[in-house]
Design an enzyme around this catalytic site. Structure first.
Site, PDB file in Angstrom:
ATOM      1  CB  SER A 181      -1.068  -0.136   1.233  1.00 37.53           C
ATOM      2  OG  SER A 181      -0.258  -0.110   2.451  1.00 37.53           O
ATOM      3  CG  HIS A 209      -4.120  -0.920  -1.965  1.00 33.58           C
ATOM      4  ND1 HIS A 209      -4.666   0.547  -1.661  1.00 33.58           N
ATOM      5  CD2 HIS A 209      -3.838  -1.158  -0.684  1.00 33.58           C
ATOM      6  CE1 HIS A 209      -4.577   0.824  -0.743  1.00 33.58           C
ATOM      7  NE2 HIS A 209      -3.986   0.020   0.076  1.00 33.58           N
ATOM      8  CE  LYS A 239      -7.946   0.560   1.280  1.00 39.55           C
ATOM      9  NZ  LYS A 239      -7.329  -0.349   2.120  1.00 39.55           N
TER      10      LYS A 239
HETATM   11  C1  LIG Z   1      -7.497  -0.560   3.588  1.00 39.99           C
HETATM   12  C2  LIG Z   1      -6.722  -2.137   3.728  1.00 39.99           C
HETATM   13  C3  LIG Z   1      -7.091  -2.732   4.605  1.00 39.99           C
HETATM   14  C4  LIG Z   1      -8.380  -2.639   5.357  1.00 39.99           C
HETATM   15  O1  LIG Z   1      -9.511  -2.612   4.863  1.00 39.99           O
HETATM   16  P1  LIG Z   1     -10.798  -1.756   5.321  1.00 39.99           P
HETATM   17  O2  LIG Z   1     -12.050  -2.372   4.701  1.00 39.99           O
HETATM   18  O3  LIG Z   1     -10.510  -0.562   5.158  1.00 39.99           O
HETATM   19  O4  LIG Z   1     -11.207  -1.987   6.807  1.00 39.99           O
HETATM   20  C5  LIG Z   1      -6.527  -4.263   4.871  1.00 39.99           C
HETATM   21  N1  LIG Z   1      -5.479  -4.496   4.086  1.00 39.99           N
HETATM   22  C6  LIG Z   1      -4.852  -3.696   3.243  1.00 39.99           C
HETATM   23  C7  LIG Z   1      -3.562  -4.024   2.360  1.00 39.99           C
HETATM   24  C8  LIG Z   1      -5.641  -2.335   2.940  1.00 39.99           C
HETATM   25  O5  LIG Z   1      -5.000  -1.280   2.306  1.00 39.99           O
END
Ligand SMILES: *Cc1c(COP(=O)(O)O)cnc(C)c1O
Length: 386
Positions: A181, A209, A239
């Site tokens: 990320s 992502h 996302k």
């Molecule tokens: C955003 C994210 C999460 C968490 O997901 P949410 O639905 O926002 O709780 C988990 N793992 C990664 C790699 C992320 O970027």
């Protein structure tokens, strides 16, 4: 009577402020998108994870309205009581088919899904092997699982293999972000699967992502990883999918076991079913959204060629919508981020300790909702500031 614990908190807050480490929340008005109103200022945003521009898309909004009339607002109960709505169930089936795995399970957030998978499947005497750059939710989940927790240097498979060979744990699980990320690079999925096979381990891949983006939206799994019953796949749905929640896709027995045993699944109210209805529409948009995928690819190429000869920083090698521009010192990254904001361009500075010392960066994220002109503005502004 003094309240010593409260005083300690207040001292802690003052210390954060003094060290410029205090975090604050920017206030958003209106809808999420490429152009947003933040703290009262209209800006072009290069920092959301809404990679396809679906978060406020009229088609999803219409799906929400339609579902709302059918199912109301709240789920009313946990999945194992009376909260498991047909919309949740149908989304799980559609998601599993799209990912190419036999079954799937919907969670309210990715954080909870990671907690569920790691605490439930790592085994009583297990060992978790994790990339050092994994997302915080995976680190927390590994620690809370209570099993042995071993970390390897980012994508260092030789080190991972040494750790696997030395382990005597009966259950082993390799855990990795699929797209990292903060760097935007992609994990070597087939090489990780080779190790999982050689050392009889699970391979858990968090594609927060990559889902909706890589391979025309199907995410970062390779064909071998889709077919392997060792591979447990996570997509988060807040996302690129533009809604909320997360889905785990895996062998039916893995999903059945999670339903029986995963406390973060069992002991929480189901997410509002209207969100699952939106997610079904989102999945349709991802599957048929060639124009969005093409636009996103063009923006990535435009940014990379536009910044290739930039003097003030270096783009990391990333093919994903996460395009980190490494600046170096914390203060320089913060200054640049502020100068961009004065030009109406919102790009966050990511500082140590979130990233290694000397690699403070502007974390640019691109969306299909941007126009070529938005990207051109950012490129020009960075050259002007150099
Ligand atoms: C955003 C994210 C999460 C968490 O997901 P949410 O639905 O926002 O709780 C988990 N793992 C990664 C790699 C992320 O970027």
């Amino acid at each position: 009577m003094t309240h010593a614990a409260l005083t300690r908190l207040q001292d802690g807050l003052a210390a954060l402020k003094a060290e410029h480490l205090e975090r604050r929340r920017r206030l958003l008005d209106g809808a999420q998108g490429a152009h947003v109103t933040i703290d009262g200022q209209r800006v072009v945003s290069f920092c959301s994870n809404d990679y396809l521009g679906l978060a406020a898309d009229p088609v999803l909004v219409a799906a929400a309205h339609a579902a709302l009339d059918q199912c109301g607002v709240g789920a009313g109960a946990a999945h194992l009581i009376t909260g498991h709505h047909r919309f949740h169930h149908e989304f799980e089936a559609a998601f599993a088919r799209f990912i190419g795995k036999p079954a799937a399970l919907l969670f309210s957030t990715g954080y909870m899904a990671n907690l569920a998978v790691l605490t439930t499947l790592a085994g009583k005497k297990g060992e978790i092997f994790a990339d050092k750059l994994n997302h915080a939710s995976l680190i927390d989940a590994a620690q809370l699982s209570g099993v042995a927790f071993t970390r390897y240097r980012h994508n260092d498979l030789a080190q991972l293999e040494g750790q696997l060979a030395a382990s005597t744990a009966p259950d082993k699980m390799i855990v990795s972000d699929l797209v990292f990320s903060m760097d935007g690079d992609i994990a070597p999925v087939d090489a990780l699967l080779d190790l999982a096979e050689r050392y009889d381990a699970w391979l858990y891949l968090d594609d927060a992502h990559g889902f909706g983006v890589l391979n025309d939206g199907r995410g970062g799994l390779t064909e071998r990883a889709r077919a392997s019953d060792r591979v447990i796949y996570l997509a988060t749905l807040g996302k690129a999918a533009g809604v909320a929640g997360a889905a785990v896709a895996a062998h039916e027995s893995v999903i059945d076991w999670l339903i029986q045993k995963a406390r973060p699944y069992i002991y929480t109210t189901a997410s509002p079913p209207l969100l699952a209805a939106c997610l079904q529409e989102s999945l349709r948009q991802i599957e048929t959204g060639d124009a969005r995928h093409e636009r996103l690819r063009r923006h990535i190429a435009q940014l990379r060629s536009g910044l290739a000869d930039l003097k003030l920083g270096t783009l990391m090698p990333s093919e994903t919508p996460i395009q980190p521009l490494v600046i170096g010192a914390n203060a320089d990254a913060v200054r640049l981020s502020q100068a961009l904001l004065e030009r109406g361009l919102l790009v966050p500075a990511i500082r140590t300790p979130t990233v290694p010392a000397g690699t403070a960066r502007l974390r640019i994220t691109l969306s299909a909702a941007h126009s070529a002109d938005d990207v051109a503005q950012l490129v020009e502004a960075l050259h002007a500031l150099a």
